[in-house]
Design a protein around this motif. Structure first.
Motif, short mmCIF file in Angstrom:
data_model
loop_
_atom_site.label_atom_id
_atom_site.label_comp_id
_atom_site.label_asym_id
_atom_site.label_seq_id
_atom_site.Cartn_x
_atom_site.Cartn_y
_atom_site.Cartn_z
N ARG A 1 0.06 -1.39 -0.19
CA ARG A 1 0.01 -0.79 -0.06
C ARG A 1 0.86 1.47 0.00
O ARG A 1 0.54 1.91 -0.88
CB ARG A 1 -0.49 0.17 0.90
CG ARG A 1 -2.09 1.26 0.81
CD ARG A 1 -3.35 0.29 1.36
NE ARG A 1 -3.16 0.73 3.19
CZ ARG A 1 -3.49 0.74 4.57
NH1 ARG A 1 -4.36 0.30 4.66
NH2 ARG A 1 -2.60 1.01 5.91
N ASP A 2 1.74 1.73 0.84
CA ASP A 2 2.33 2.33 0.97
C ASP A 2 3.61 2.65 -0.24
O ASP A 2 4.23 3.68 -1.13
CB ASP A 2 3.81 2.27 1.87
CG ASP A 2 2.61 2.88 3.55
OD1 ASP A 2 2.39 3.55 3.47
OD2 ASP A 2 4.02 2.05 4.17
N ALA A 3 3.76 1.45 -1.48
CA ALA A 3 4.22 1.75 -2.59
C ALA A 3 3.31 1.90 -3.43
O ALA A 3 4.64 2.63 -4.08
CB ALA A 3 4.74 -0.01 -2.54
N LEU A 5 1.17 4.34 -3.05
CA LEU A 5 0.86 5.71 -2.72
C LEU A 5 2.17 6.23 -2.71
O LEU A 5 1.88 7.68 -3.80
CB LEU A 5 0.13 5.72 -0.99
CG LEU A 5 -1.15 5.04 -0.67
CD1 LEU A 5 -1.33 4.87 0.54
CD2 LEU A 5 -2.04 6.13 -1.20
N GLU A 6 3.20 5.79 -3.25
CA GLU A 6 4.00 6.10 -3.37
C GLU A 6 4.25 6.90 -4.93
O GLU A 6 4.76 7.38 -5.07
CB GLU A 6 5.48 5.79 -2.73
CG GLU A 6 7.16 5.95 -2.67
CD GLU A 6 7.70 6.24 -1.86
OE1 GLU A 6 9.08 6.03 -2.13
OE2 GLU A 6 7.85 5.77 -0.61
N SER A 7 4.25 5.64 -5.55
CA SER A 7 3.97 5.60 -7.23
C SER A 7 2.88 6.83 -7.28
O SER A 7 3.08 7.68 -8.29
CB SER A 7 3.42 4.26 -7.20
OG SER A 7 3.15 4.68 -8.47
N TYR A 8 1.88 6.65 -6.90
CA TYR A 8 0.88 7.98 -7.07
C TYR A 8 1.03 9.10 -6.83
O TYR A 8 1.02 10.56 -7.32
CB TYR A 8 -0.49 7.20 -6.66
CG TYR A 8 -1.18 6.89 -6.60
CD1 TYR A 8 -1.20 5.87 -8.33
CD2 TYR A 8 -2.06 6.19 -6.30
CE1 TYR A 8 -1.98 5.00 -8.30
CE2 TYR A 8 -3.40 4.67 -5.98
CZ TYR A 8 -3.44 4.60 -7.71
OH TYR A 8 -4.11 3.37 -8.31
N THR A 9 2.22 10.09 -5.67
CA THR A 9 2.63 10.98 -5.20
C THR A 9 3.87 11.29 -6.29
O THR A 9 3.37 12.41 -6.61
CB THR A 9 3.14 10.94 -4.07
OG1 THR A 9 2.27 10.49 -3.43
CG2 THR A 9 4.03 11.61 -3.46
#
Length: 180
Positions: A1-3, A5-9
């Motif tokens: 999930r963090d990965a 979100l980081e990709s979307y950011t």
């Protein structure tokens, strides 16, 4: 999930920078568009044009002003120095302006609508406008003679004194070289 979100950011930041670059590139184009739009609105009688006068109406209004001045010379003679024609470009409600005429009555010193003239007065104003238009056209075309036929039955609406004044004005045209 963090990965995720980081990709979307990361994609959001890249898209923001692309968007900022596109906006800075479009600045001059948008500025030119706004300039051209305001000029087009002005020519169509929109925007900051307080008289709501289109460009073509503006040109015609300038011509009408010249015709009114020439017609006034004739009308003053015909009306015993009483009436003058005045160009009126004041707005009327939401309507566009520019092509109005008013009568200045020297007896009262008041401008009024041309519709308030009597039949004979209206005829004198119409005759004066026709002659003024011919004068302006002749003047602006380099003095070329304009042969005009003017037939009207309005002479019967004039009283004897006014008829004499109108005929004197027409006779003055004849003595100036015009054929009446």
């Amino acid at each position: 999930r963090d990965a995720v979100l980081e990709s979307y950011t990361g994609r959001l930041a890249a898209t923001r920078s692309k968007l900022a670059a596109l906006a800075s590139e479009q600045g001059p184009v948008l500025e030119r568009y706004n300039t051209l739009k305001s000029m087009a609105d002005l020519a169509r009688g929109l925007g900051e044009n307080r008289l709501k006068m289109t460009l073509s109406t503006y040109v015609l209004a300038a011509r009408l002003e010249a015709v009114a001045l020439a017609a006034t010379q004739r009308l003053l003679v015909m009306s015993g120095q009483r009436y003058s024609l005045v160009h009126d470009d004041s707005p009327r409600g939401n309507n566009k302006s520019g092509l109005g005429l008013q009568i200045l009555d020297s007896w009262t010193g008041v401008r009024r609508d041309t519709q308030t003239l009597s039949g004979g007065e209206s005829f004198m104003a119409s005759l004066s406008l026709a002659l003024g238009l011919a004068d302006v056209i002749q003047h602006q075309s380099g003095g070329i003679d304009i042969e005009t036929l003017f037939v009207d039955e309005g002479f019967g609406s004039l009283d004897a004194e006014t008829l004499e004044q109108v005929m004197d004005a027409l006779e003055a045209l004849r003595s100036g070289g015009r054929v009446i």
